[in-house]
Structures are given as structure tokens and as C-alpha cells.
Scaffold this active site. Structure first.
Site, short mmCIF file in Angstrom:
data_model
loop_
_atom_site.label_atom_id
_atom_site.label_comp_id
_atom_site.label_asym_id
_atom_site.label_seq_id
_atom_site.Cartn_x
_atom_site.Cartn_y
_atom_site.Cartn_z
N THR A 185 0.69 -1.13 0.02
CA THR A 185 -0.01 0.01 0.03
C THR A 185 0.73 1.46 -0.03
O THR A 185 0.52 2.20 -0.64
CB THR A 185 -0.99 0.19 1.32
OG1 THR A 185 -1.85 -1.04 1.29
CG2 THR A 185 -1.77 1.22 1.36
N THR A 215 2.18 -4.27 4.23
CA THR A 215 2.22 -4.44 5.76
C THR A 215 1.53 -6.00 6.17
O THR A 215 2.18 -6.47 7.27
CB THR A 215 1.26 -3.65 6.54
OG1 THR A 215 -0.06 -3.65 6.04
CG2 THR A 215 1.82 -2.25 6.49
N ASP A 216 0.78 -6.69 5.20
CA ASP A 216 0.50 -7.84 5.61
C ASP A 216 1.47 -8.95 6.00
O ASP A 216 1.20 -9.70 6.87
CB ASP A 216 -0.46 -8.58 4.43
CG ASP A 216 -1.74 -7.69 4.27
OD1 ASP A 216 -1.91 -6.76 4.96
OD2 ASP A 216 -2.38 -7.81 3.21
N LYS A 219 1.91 -8.38 12.78
CA LYS A 219 0.66 -7.50 12.51
C LYS A 219 -0.42 -7.95 13.10
O LYS A 219 -0.91 -9.40 12.96
CB LYS A 219 0.51 -7.55 10.92
CG LYS A 219 -0.74 -6.69 10.37
CD LYS A 219 -0.87 -6.57 8.99
CE LYS A 219 -2.14 -5.49 8.72
NZ LYS A 219 -2.25 -5.17 7.35
N1 ASP Z 1 -2.14 -5.88 1.02
C1 ASP Z 1 -1.25 -4.97 1.21
C2 ASP Z 1 0.06 -5.51 1.42
O1 ASP Z 1 0.19 -6.36 2.24
C3 ASP Z 1 -1.56 -4.09 2.49
C4 ASP Z 1 -0.59 -3.03 2.96
O2 ASP Z 1 0.41 -2.98 2.23
O3 ASP Z 1 -0.91 -2.56 3.99
O4 ASP Z 1 0.73 -5.49 0.51
#
Ligand code: ASP
Length: 471
Positions: free
Chosen positions: A117, A193-194, A272
Site C-alpha cells: 500500500t 504490511t500484511d 501485524k
Molecule cells: N495488502 C497490502 C500488502 O500487504 C496491505 C498493505 O500494504 O498494507 O501488500
């Protein structure tokens, strides 16, 4: 005879981007459209906000408003009784590209982009968040970065983090090694983040004793949203990499729910913990390494690896893919374990219940798996606390079968470590020795007495909440 649908006869009206059917009819009836700042009366109440473009794949019965809090709300079109345009505000999604200035007095930081993201913008054609990383755009949107360092950027991948895997981990580890040897004063990794905690874990094993900080950063909200955490996270991460003295793999993300400060979490102890909060990362079973804001870095503990001026770093990118995590649930059937052996899996991390348990019917299958050469280690689903397999006879039975408890190693970290270890050896004793020898606090001797209760950013909110209910 072909029954292909007739081409759509909906006229192209840019002002009603993506709206069809009932939704479109309502907008037309009240003479409002996309980017209208509106007051809406509906049978559900009064709404004020900006009408957003609608994804072409979305349903045709709702109008989407961005309200003052930054959140989007969907209003059922057939509940709308009046809508009045009170202004217009059009969002521009293209961020200007700027060349990053160079100041020889400032430290040099390398930012590797992997996607996620933080490198994304909303695509209003589909309504999805799409990766659109460009280094110049990053500086164009966060010019404060130039006050901190000379930033070089390199897009390594453009993937959402569920698509990270051994190829990406190995490329990343090798590029980090090269950059450190070339003289970089700090590394930042932009990442989804995932699975950021998976990558932080594996990099903690693949990149050992770095002389400079390696800071992973992401954002829960894309940078074109008013509530985005991208800029704050990026500024704090770049500051930690450029000026910080913690030469470890760390994750830098929001501490509290507001943008007061970020926390630096050790790569092997971070996870997370919330699917949408910006303050989603928590250090598990320990306290974070430091707090950081755009103004200052405050250490929360003294036991960290210090920055050095040499350029030495050990890169070991071993990785075995035939490893799995078995998340135990009651009534799990033994054929699952047998199937994994049949498919050639060499290693398994069990996330067991409580202190580290699985049901009795699994025991014979586990025995068969270990006899077939599989390496099996136990972690706990509770995340906090230790495996303690001596407490109940069931735990002792499992150890007698050959399952090895891993103290308080987090399941995902244990998984990454086993992939890394089995990439190097298949010798049972050596596998166990490597798994149980901590590289960077993936197991700790004790969890601090207040570790579980340290809210790590939530304390002001908790106090505020308690005050409200006492009133
Ligand atoms: N779906 C995204 C990822 O992990 C979420 C994010 O970046 O926060 O790539």
C-alpha cells in the site's frame, strides 16, 4: 447462435464516473456528480461529504461519500430523498516527480521498494489499490525526506506482500548486502504490511550483524487518502535508518492510533495484529526497541546491536521451500500430516494450543512423519508466552515422539527460521542446534513482567476510555 450481451448504451458522462442504474439515476435527478461536495438527506439521516468515483465492478445501488473523518461511506441510493451540491473538490492522483537533492553532509540511505500500500494509489476504475511505486513520486509527496538524508531509491518489485516469497527474500538480502558494502549509512524497505513480519523475520536470519539499521516500513492507508500513515511512517523510517544507532532489522510503524510517534520493533518479535488499524504492529512478548518521531528517537531498551563504521555483513540466503505451519484446531485429522509427508515436506512448525499441544489421534501420524525424516517444532497459538511441554503428560508424549519446543519463538518466525535452517542442513542435531540458538532475540530467556500488559501506544487511549466510563 451467439447470445453475447448487447453493448452498453449508457452515455459516457465523466461527471458520473462508474455510476450506473439506481445510483446514477439519483445523481442525475438531483443534479450532482462525482467530486460534488454535497449535503444528502436520506431516510437514514443527514450526510455531508464528497461524492467519490465508483468502481465499475461495484454494485449500482450505492453512492459513495468521503466524509470529514476521511472514511468512505456507502449510502443506499433508494434511501436518498434530497441532495444538494455545496461545492466541488476534485482529487488529483498524480504526484509530481522531483529529483532528490544531494547534500554531502548528510547520510546516504537506500530505499528499496517491494510494493504494498505504501507504494500504491487507488485505481478508481476498479476500486482496487494498485501498486504504483516511483521514487520521484515518493519524494514529490514527502519532501521532508530531503532534510534527513540523501535518499536513493530502487524498485525491486511491485507486489502486494502476500506475493513475497523466497525469490524476493533472496534478492532483497543480496541487494542489502551490496548496498552496505558500497557504503550506505542505512537501508529502508518499503513493503506491504500484511506479511511484513514474515519478511522481517527471514531477513533477520539472512542478513546477520549488519553495521547499519535496516528498517522495514509500510502503510495501512494509501498515500492519496487523507488518513494515510504513509508519510509519517516513511519519515520516521528514513530518520531511523539515517540517524538511528540500532543496527538491526526493525519494523517502523505507527505506535498509537494517532500520528504522535512510531515504534521500532525487532524483526523477530514483531507481528501485524489488526487488519485495518494504522497502529497494527506490536512487539510480542517483549517491549519495542525504540520510539521515534520526526523530531527524536527514544530508546526503550539498552540491549540492541549498535551501529558500526565497518562494512561487514554476513549474507546467508539459504531457503528450503518444503516447510509448513500447521495451525492446530480441535478434531484435526491425522491424514493432513500424512499428506504433507507424502508431498515431500521436510519441516513443520506446529502452532499448538495452550502450552503446545495437539490431539492424541495425531500422535501416530507425527511419529510416522518424524520417522520419515520430517523436522517438527512446536510454537504456541497464544503468541504471548512460552511452549512448556513438561507441564502436562501430553506435552511430554509429544516430545518423546521427537517434537522440539521452541520457547517463545513466534510461529511465523519459527517457520522462516526452519526454511532458512533446512536450506543449510538436514542433520537432525544440527537442525535443532541452529533452531534453538537465537540469532536476534527470536527466543528470549524471559518475557518482561509487564510485557503482556504494556500497551505499546495504547496507554493514552486506555486511560481516556477509563476516564469516560468512570464519569
Ligand atoms: N495488502 C497490502 C500488502 O500487504 C496491505 C498493505 O500494504 O498494507 O501488500
Amino acid at each position: 447462435m451467439s447470445t453475447a450481451p448487447a453493448p452498453s448504451t449508457t452515455p459516457v458522462n465523466d461527471n458520473l464516473k462508474g455510476y450506473r442504474g439506481v445510483g446514477r439515476a439519483v445523481l442525475e435527478r438531483f443534479g450532482v456528480g462525482v467530486w460534488s461536495d454535497v449535503e444528502i438527506e436520506s431516510t437514514r439521516g443527514h450526510f455531508r461529504g464528497l461524492i467519490l468515483p465508483r468502481a465499475v465492478t461495484a454494485d449500482d445501488r450505492h453512492i459513495v461519500l468521503k466524509i470529514a473523518s476521511g472514511y468512505n461511506v456507502g449510502i443506499a441510493a433508494d434511501s436518498i430523498t434530497a441532495a444538494k451540491e455545496v461545492g466541488r473538490r476534485e482529487a488529483h492522483y498524480k504526484i509530481p516527480e522531483k529529483a532528490f537533492p544531494h547534500d554531502p553532509q548528510k547520510p546516504n540511505v537506500m530505499l528499496f521498494g517491494t510494493g504494498g500500500t505504501i507504494a500504491s494509489r487507488l485505481d478508481y476504475r476498479t476500486g482496487a489499490v494498485i501498486p504504483a511505486f516511483s521514487p520521484g513520486e515518493l519524494y514529490g509527496s514527502v519532501p521532508e525526506l530531503a532534510d534527513i538524508c540523501n535518499l536513493q531509491t530502487e524498485k525491486l518489485f511491485g507486489v502486494f506482500s502476500e506475493n513475497m516469497g523466497p525469490h524476493q527474500y533472496i534478492t532483497l538480502a543480496n541487494r542489502i548486502g551490496e548496498e552496505i558494502r558500497k557504503g550506505s549509512n542505512g537501508i529502508v524497505i518499503g513493503h506491504g504490511t500484511d506479511t511484513m513480519h514474515h519478511t522481517a523475520g527471514v531477513l533477520s536470519f539472512m542478513v546477520q550483524n549488519p553495521p547499519v539499521p535496516i528498517i522495514m516500513v509500510g502503510s495501512q492507508r494509501s498515500s492519496d487518502r487523507p488518513s494515510s500513515d504513509a508519510a509519517m511512517n516513511l519519515i520516521c523510517a528514513v530518520k531511523a535508518a539515517a540517524e538511528g544507532d540500532i543496527a538491526e532489522v526493525l519494523v517502523c510503524m505507527f505506535g498509537p492510533t494517532s500520528d504522535e510517534y512510531n515504534l521500532l520493533h525487532r524483526g523477530t518479535r514483531v507481528r501485524k495484529m489488526h487488519s485495518s488499524y494504522r497502529s497494527t504492529f506490536r512487539t510480542i512478548g517483549d517491549v519495542p526497541v525504540a520510539m521515534i518521531s520526526p523530531q527524536k528517537l527514544v530508546h526503550l531498551r539498552a540491549d540492541y546491536k549498535r551501529r558500526r563504521s565497518d562494512r561487514e555483513v554476513t549474507i546467508n540466503t539459504a531457503f528450503e521451500e518444503k516447510v509448513t505451519i500447521l495451525y492446530y484446531y480441535p478434531n484435526m485429522q491425522p491424514d493432513i500430516v500424512d499428506a504433507l509427508v507424502e508431498r515431500g515436506y521436510r519441516g513443520m512448525i506446529i502452532a499448538g494450543t495452550g502450552l503446545g499441544h495437539v490431539n492424541k489421534p495425531l500422535y501416530p501420524a507425527i511419529k510416522r512423519a518424524i520417522e520419515a525424516g520430517m523436522h517438527i517444532f512446536m510454537t504456541v497459538q497464544t503468541l504471548w508466552g512460552y511452549t512448556q511441554m513438561y507441564v502436562y503428560d501430553t506435552g511430554r508424549d509429544l516430545m518423546a515422539l521427537g517434537i522440539v519446543p521452541t520457547a517463545n519463538m513466534l510461529p511465523e518466525v519459527a517457520y522462516m527460521k526452519l526454511c532458512w535452517v533446512l536450506g543449510q542442513t538436514n542433520d537432525r542435531e544440527e537442525v535443532q542446534r541452529l533452531m534453538l540458538t537465537p540469532v536476534n532475540d527470536e527466543t528470549t530467556e524471559r518475557e518482561p513482567y509487564n510485557g503482556y500488559l504494556v500497551y505499546q501506544g495504547a496507554i493514552p487511549e486506555v486511560q481516556e476510555f477509563l476516564r469516560t466510563i468512570k464519569r
